[in-house]
Design a protein around this motif. Structure first.
Motif, PDB file in Angstrom:
ATOM      1  N   PHE A 117      29.378  32.145  19.078  1.00 43.09           N
ATOM      2  CA  PHE A 117      28.925  33.397  19.675  1.00 43.09           C
ATOM      3  C   PHE A 117      27.648  33.888  18.983  1.00 43.09           C
ATOM      4  CE2 PHE A 117      33.496  33.298  20.411  1.00 43.09           C
ATOM      5  CZ  PHE A 117      33.561  33.601  21.766  1.00 43.09           C
ATOM      6  N   LYS A 118      26.728  34.398  19.773  1.00 45.23           N
ATOM      7  CA  LYS A 118      25.490  34.970  19.240  1.00 45.23           C
ATOM      8  C   LYS A 118      25.260  36.324  19.905  1.00 45.23           C
ATOM      9  CE  LYS A 118      20.515  34.212  18.834  1.00 45.23           C
ATOM     10  NZ  LYS A 118      19.362  33.332  19.181  1.00 45.23           N
ATOM     11  N   VAL A 119      25.164  37.374  19.093  1.00 43.84           N
ATOM     12  CA  VAL A 119      24.990  38.732  19.608  1.00 43.84           C
ATOM     13  C   VAL A 119      23.617  38.879  20.255  1.00 43.84           C
ATOM     14  CG1 VAL A 119      24.840  41.162  18.998  1.00 43.84           C
ATOM     15  CG2 VAL A 119      26.584  39.722  17.931  1.00 43.84           C
ATOM     16  N   LYS A 120      23.600  39.473  21.464  1.00 41.66           N
ATOM     17  CA  LYS A 120      22.332  39.695  22.173  1.00 41.66           C
ATOM     18  C   LYS A 120      22.007  41.175  22.335  1.00 41.66           C
ATOM     19  CE  LYS A 120      21.181  37.159  25.698  1.00 41.66           C
ATOM     20  NZ  LYS A 120      21.205  36.440  27.002  1.00 41.66           N
ATOM     21  N   TYR A 121      23.027  42.012  22.642  1.00 39.23           N
ATOM     22  CA  TYR A 121      22.781  43.428  22.885  1.00 39.23           C
ATOM     23  C   TYR A 121      23.932  44.261  22.352  1.00 39.23           C
ATOM     24  CZ  TYR A 121      19.464  41.569  26.284  1.00 39.23           C
ATOM     25  OH  TYR A 121      18.443  40.874  26.879  1.00 39.23           O
TER      26      TYR A 121
END
Length: 454
Positions: free
Chosen positions: A349-353
């Motif tokens: 998982f990679k945080v975007k907003y």
């Protein structure tokens, strides 16, 4: 950016209005269609002529799906002109719903087919080309319930069984080509060949065990099934949301289906289903994680998966609280939910907003990373007021920076606090107040760019 967060708000707000029993009752009590004009008036006249032999008819409409109307116009055969579908029942014949299809020919609407459902309500209607011939098929489904009560309880559980019938239309007649049972229906072109696959989800709940399965159906040109495969996915009591995207990785490409499902009364998890476009092989990258007591995607159901950025990639939400907001003790304060949107890529998982969302009043704000830990929010529910405070390096609450407030129109007329309007509608005025002149331009620009209302 405004389009992105208007989309978030629209979807989240829709989730707070899932019960529409009052609307259903009012529509079901209609004895005749609403007054129309022009070509639509001719449709009304054609319908009234078609049912003129009956004492009365009762208009119906689908409970779920995109088409929640008694009158539905759609170009089924893709020849440039809409066909019309009208849903109704005839009390003197029983309570089963009739879907009557009309075609516009020689300046008149003509009835070409009547489909009688095996139930007193319609769950969902949809249209898609499943055999790649350029014409859409007509999907109609209903719950396996024969409740003859006057009013239908629309709070049907999603794990109940639905009956689906698929009809083809060649411009002349409707022909039944398939019928299936399902709990949730998803229609999507999974291999980019311009023909949609039919994806059926089933929740099988018993006292012994619960299982949730997904079945993919792909059709040949003659509507025979060329691919039919069932995969068991994470157990879910109810499926509340299904979305998809497409990933291109070098020479390989695959579709992804994101399924949000409830695991208890308040919490949901997400299952990602990766489908190879060449052979429909299915991979479940989160399946093992979802077997844990606390899966990575476990959250309350305030937010669902969606393409937040509008870039063709679906993000998965998680729920947190804006740091330090609980320290504000000046009167009643309720910390707002911080919704963190992450993409799933390369099995991580990679945080975007990050956003603040308040479903009650139609408010959403994008939170820049530099504000996390340096801003706290006091929520005054009685006055619909959100005050942002600065935080020092030790985590102590400092002075108020700006306030965002929703006024009723009478309140706005009496406004003596020097709030400035950012948006108005027929009921409310959304306004802001910046407390220090030195910060005015900075925070006005931030509010203008990242605060949104429906």
């Amino acid at each position: 950016m405004k389009r992105i967060f208007a989309l978030i708000l629209a979807v989240v707000i829709c989730l707070s209005f899932t019960s529409c029993e009052g609307v259903l009752v009012s529509v079901d009590n209609l004895i005749r269609p609403p007054e129309l004009s022009g070509t639509d008036k001719k449709l009304q006249e054609a319908f009234e002529n078609s049912v003129s032999e009956y004492d009365s008819v009762v208009l119906k409409f689908p409970i779920n799906g995109k088409y929640k109307s008694s009158y539905i116009l759609y170009d089924i055969d893709n020849k440039g002109d809409d066909e019309a579908i009208i849903l109704y029942s005839v009390p003197s014949l029983g309570s089963n719903v009739i879907a009557e299809i009309f075609k516009y020919n020689d300046d008149n609407w003509v009835s070409i087919s009547k489909i009688i459902a095996d139930s007193n309500h319609i769950d969902e209607l949809d249209f898609a080309d499943i055999n790649g011939d350029g014409c859409n098929e007509f999907f109609i489904s209903w719950s396996d319930s024969h409740d003859n009560n006057e009013h239908l309880d629309v709070n049907l559980t999603l794990n109940s069984s639905h009956s689906l019938k698929i009809y083809s239309y060649d411009g002349e007649e409707m022909k039944l080509v398939d019928e299936e049972n399902y709990s949730n229906l998803f229609i999507k072109d999974l291999n980019n060949d311009k023909a949609s696959e039919v994806v059926l989800f089933n929740n099988n709940i018993s006292n012994i065990e619960n299982t949730t399965s997904m079945r993919i159906l792909s059709y040949n040109n003659d509507f025979s099934v060329k691919y039919n495969n069932t995969t068991v996915i994470s157990d879910m009591l109810d499926i509340i949301n299904i979305v998809s995207d497409r990933v291109v990785d070098g020479k390989n490409s695959y579709s992804r289906i994101f399924v949000d499902g409830s695991v208890n009364e308040s919490d949901v998890v997400t299952e990602i289903i990766e489908i190879n476009e060449e052979n429909f092989n299915v991979t479940l990258p989160l399946y093992t994680d979802n077997l844990r007591s606390t899966p990575s995607t476990l959250r309350n159901n305030i937010a669902i998966c969606m393409d937040v950025a509008g870039d063709g990639s679906v993000e998965i939400p998680s729920i947190d609280v804006l740091p330090y907001s609980e320290k504000i003790t000046d009167g009643e304060s309720s910390p707002l939910n911080l919704v963190v949107w992450s993409e799933f890529k390369d099995n991580q998982f990679k945080v975007k907003y990050k956003t603040l969302i308040d479903m009650k009043v139609g408010y959403v704000a994008f939170i820049p990373e530099e504000y996390i830990g340096t801003m706290a929010v006091k929520y005054d529910e009685d006055n619909l007021n959100y005050t942002f405070y600065s935080i020092d390096s030790k985590g102590n609450i400092q002075s108020a920076v700006f306030s965002f407030r929703i006024f009723t129109l009478p309140q706005w007329e009496e406004n003596s606090f020097n709030y400035e309007s950012i948006y108005e509608n027929d009921t409310y005025v959304y306004a802001f107040l910046i407390f220090k002149a030195d910060n005015y331009n900075t925070y006005k620009q931030y509010i203008s760019d990242y605060f949104f209302v429906l």
